[in-house]
Write a protein that holds these residues in place. Structure first.
Motif, PDB file in Angstrom:
ATOM      1  N   ASN A  18      38.022  36.489  48.307  1.00  0.00           N
ATOM      2  CA  ASN A  18      37.963  35.105  47.817  1.00  0.00           C
ATOM      3  C   ASN A  18      38.253  35.030  46.327  1.00  0.00           C
ATOM      4  O   ASN A  18      37.825  34.094  45.667  1.00  0.00           O
ATOM      5  CB  ASN A  18      36.593  34.500  48.111  1.00  0.00           C
ATOM      6  CG  ASN A  18      35.471  35.237  47.380  1.00  0.00           C
ATOM      7  OD1 ASN A  18      35.664  36.353  46.917  1.00  0.00           O
ATOM      8  ND2 ASN A  18      34.323  34.609  47.285  1.00  0.00           N
ATOM      9  N   CYS A  19      38.946  36.028  45.790  1.00  0.00           N
ATOM     10  CA  CYS A  19      39.166  36.050  44.341  1.00  0.00           C
ATOM     11  C   CYS A  19      40.630  35.806  43.985  1.00  0.00           C
ATOM     12  O   CYS A  19      41.526  36.467  44.508  1.00  0.00           O
ATOM     13  CB  CYS A  19      38.705  37.372  43.740  1.00  0.00           C
ATOM     14  SG  CYS A  19      38.706  37.309  41.934  1.00  0.00           S
ATOM     15  N   GLY A  20      40.816  34.874  43.079  1.00  0.00           N
ATOM     16  CA  GLY A  20      42.162  34.558  42.593  1.00  0.00           C
ATOM     17  C   GLY A  20      42.312  34.907  41.124  1.00  0.00           C
ATOM     18  O   GLY A  20      43.103  34.286  40.411  1.00  0.00           O
ATOM     19  N   CYS A  21      41.533  35.893  40.652  1.00  0.00           N
ATOM     20  CA  CYS A  21      41.665  36.309  39.241  1.00  0.00           C
ATOM     21  C   CYS A  21      43.041  36.959  39.043  1.00  0.00           C
ATOM     22  O   CYS A  21      43.716  37.318  40.010  1.00  0.00           O
ATOM     23  CB  CYS A  21      40.520  37.240  38.824  1.00  0.00           C
ATOM     24  SG  CYS A  21      40.680  38.951  39.374  1.00  0.00           S
ATOM     25  N   ASP A  22      43.435  37.111  37.784  1.00  0.00           N
ATOM     26  CA  ASP A  22      44.764  37.653  37.475  1.00  0.00           C
ATOM     27  C   ASP A  22      45.002  38.995  38.161  1.00  0.00           C
ATOM     28  O   ASP A  22      46.078  39.244  38.724  1.00  0.00           O
ATOM     29  CB  ASP A  22      44.931  37.841  35.961  1.00  0.00           C
ATOM     30  CG  ASP A  22      45.127  36.510  35.252  1.00  0.00           C
ATOM     31  OD1 ASP A  22      45.320  35.487  35.957  1.00  0.00           O
ATOM     32  OD2 ASP A  22      45.075  36.494  34.010  1.00  0.00           O
ATOM     33  N   ASN A  23      43.989  39.884  38.096  1.00  0.00           N
ATOM     34  CA  ASN A  23      44.147  41.206  38.714  1.00  0.00           C
ATOM     35  C   ASN A  23      44.401  41.085  40.213  1.00  0.00           C
ATOM     36  O   ASN A  23      45.308  41.722  40.765  1.00  0.00           O
ATOM     37  CB  ASN A  23      42.886  42.054  38.507  1.00  0.00           C
ATOM     38  CG  ASN A  23      42.808  42.675  37.120  1.00  0.00           C
ATOM     39  OD1 ASN A  23      43.767  42.615  36.357  1.00  0.00           O
ATOM     40  ND2 ASN A  23      41.665  43.263  36.810  1.00  0.00           N
ATOM     41  N   CYS A  24      43.560  40.289  40.897  1.00  0.00           N
ATOM     42  CA  CYS A  24      43.686  40.176  42.359  1.00  0.00           C
ATOM     43  C   CYS A  24      45.034  39.571  42.748  1.00  0.00           C
ATOM     44  O   CYS A  24      45.677  40.020  43.706  1.00  0.00           O
ATOM     45  CB  CYS A  24      42.525  39.360  42.927  1.00  0.00           C
ATOM     46  SG  CYS A  24      40.958  40.262  42.876  1.00  0.00           S
ATOM     47  N   VAL A  25      45.460  38.562  41.990  1.00  0.00           N
ATOM     48  CA  VAL A  25      46.749  37.924  42.276  1.00  0.00           C
ATOM     49  C   VAL A  25      47.891  38.937  42.094  1.00  0.00           C
ATOM     50  O   VAL A  25      48.798  39.040  42.930  1.00  0.00           O
ATOM     51  CB  VAL A  25      46.949  36.679  41.366  1.00  0.00           C
ATOM     52  CG1 VAL A  25      48.391  36.174  41.427  1.00  0.00           C
ATOM     53  CG2 VAL A  25      45.975  35.573  41.774  1.00  0.00           C
ATOM     54  N   ASN A 271      34.949  46.734  39.100  1.00  0.00           N
ATOM     55  CA  ASN A 271      35.037  45.367  39.597  1.00  0.00           C
ATOM     56  C   ASN A 271      36.481  44.876  39.486  1.00  0.00           C
ATOM     57  O   ASN A 271      37.224  45.288  38.593  1.00  0.00           O
ATOM     58  CB  ASN A 271      34.105  44.446  38.805  1.00  0.00           C
ATOM     59  CG  ASN A 271      33.849  43.160  39.564  1.00  0.00           C
ATOM     60  OD1 ASN A 271      33.354  43.198  40.688  1.00  0.00           O
ATOM     61  ND2 ASN A 271      34.217  42.029  38.985  1.00  0.00           N
ATOM     62  N   ASN A 272      36.832  43.960  40.395  1.00  0.00           N
ATOM     63  CA  ASN A 272      38.242  43.537  40.432  1.00  0.00           C
ATOM     64  C   ASN A 272      38.692  42.784  39.175  1.00  0.00           C
ATOM     65  O   ASN A 272      39.881  42.617  38.953  1.00  0.00           O
ATOM     66  CB  ASN A 272      38.526  42.730  41.711  1.00  0.00           C
ATOM     67  CG  ASN A 272      37.585  41.571  41.861  1.00  0.00           C
ATOM     68  OD1 ASN A 272      37.694  40.577  41.149  1.00  0.00           O
ATOM     69  ND2 ASN A 272      36.634  41.709  42.782  1.00  0.00           N
ATOM     70  N   THR A 273      37.743  42.335  38.366  1.00  0.00           N
ATOM     71  CA  THR A 273      38.095  41.632  37.124  1.00  0.00           C
ATOM     72  C   THR A 273      38.352  42.587  35.960  1.00  0.00           C
ATOM     73  O   THR A 273      38.757  42.156  34.884  1.00  0.00           O
ATOM     74  CB  THR A 273      36.927  40.718  36.713  1.00  0.00           C
ATOM     75  OG1 THR A 273      35.712  41.501  36.736  1.00  0.00           O
ATOM     76  CG2 THR A 273      36.786  39.541  37.661  1.00  0.00           C
TER      77      THR A 273
HETATM   78 ZN    ZN Z   1      39.663  39.274  41.384  1.00  0.00          ZN
END
Ligand code: ZN
Ligand code: MLT
Ligand code: MN
Length: 303
Positions: A18-25, A271-273
């Motif tokens: 559920n993450c749309g942070c820069d890294n995940c994108v 962490n994904n961030t």
């Molecule tokens: Zn993320």
């Protein structure tokens, strides 16, 4: 000793569903600047045949499949002799429930972490289908004890309480030192040692004792900065309130890690961030310059 990183990410993995942070994108777009990571788990062996897992992630099935030495060698079999749990967070123990196919399991952890997983947990009954399905081995937090193997005792473990917290789903429990541990695993044949501390809230005497003379140190790399999540508008809690010592900044763990005598110092449970996920970020460069590495899925160390 062989150490194989099966998963290097913190809870949620990266990308997180559920993450749309820069890294995940960027990972989803296949930008090539950072790789996908599953949730933290490491496999260790002395002889290449009998393996122990450090933590049982929710992605355990795919992680076992990803690594041929962990595959069954007979109709019903597993080279996995036991599993060590360093705390009761779901990213560390949910995988136990996925190993429910009537196979004897040996789990090494503290009494506190065991009861946090079993108390009032009806799903746990799936690991109690027959006597001896799951055997708990109490880690006593003083001195070394053997990790049992079928043939010879190749690995011994020393566990110590390190600063941490109770799992989020047990917030109504009063916290206790044995809620979170770090471990040091010694290969009795080679004498080499691995210190494994994926969740460390801050420095302590025990953290120093576990890491001081280890050959390889895996350490909490969850967050780069104290305000990593609040600065992105994700929640209000900083790294320290979540009991994760951030790596960067004037009081970060990087200085502590740099001064260790270990030949390898590796950050895990990312962490994904975290900007350390980016291969070319200034943060990753600064860590690299100081001889500290960032774990990735499939990383392997032979000692
Ligand atoms: Zn993320
Ligand atoms: C943590 O590492 O702090 C926990 O895994 C967080 C969580 O349970 O989501
Ligand atoms: Mn976690």
């Amino acid at each position: 000793m062989i150490i194989r990183v099966l998963g290097s990410a913190a809870g949620g993995g990266s990308p997180q569903w559920n993450c749309g942070c820069d890294n995940c994108v960027k990972i989803r777009r296949g930008s090539g600047q950072l790789r996908p990571r599953t949730q933290e788990s490491v496999a260790v062996t002395s002889d290449g045949a009998s393996w122990f897992l450090l933590n049982a992630s929710p992605e355990i099935r795919a992680q076992i499949e990803s690594y041929e030495p962990l595959h069954p060698r007979a109709l019903r079999d597993s080279p996995i002799q036991g599993i060590v749990l360093t705390n009761g967070d779901l990213d560390h123990c949910l995988g136990l429930l996925s190993l429910r196919e009537s196979h004897p399991l040996h789990v090494y952890t503290t009494d506190r972490i065991r009861s946090g997983f079993t108390a009032g947990n009806v799903l746990y009954r799936t690991l109690e289908r027959f006597p001896g399905q799951l055997t708990w081995h109490d880690l006593d937090l003083e001195g070394e004890q053997p990790l049992l193997e079928r043939d010879s005792p190749g690995l011994v473990i020393e566990a110590r309480a390190v600063p941490g917290k109770v799992p989020l789903h047990l917030q109504d429990w009063q916290s206790h030192p044995a809620d979170n541990i770090g471990v040091r695993i010694r290969d009795t044949k080679s004498g080499k040692t691995l210190a494994y501390l994926p969740a460390v809230g801050e420095a302590s005497e025990q953290v120093r004792a576990l890491t001081a003379s280890a050959d390889v140190v895996f350490f909490d790399g969850t967050f780069w900065s104290t305000d990593e999540l609040p600065s992105l508008g994700i929640g209000e809690r900083g790294a320290r309130e979540m009991a994760h010592w951030p790596v960067g900044g004037p009081t970060g763990s990087l200085s502590f890690l740099t001064e260790l005598g270990a030949s390898r110092r590796i950050l895990i449970h990312l962490n994904n961030t975290n900007p350390l996920l980016l291969d070319d970020s200034p943060e990753t460069q600064s860590v690299r310059q100081r001889g500290v590495e960032v774990a990735y899925d499939g990383m392997e160390i032979r000692l």
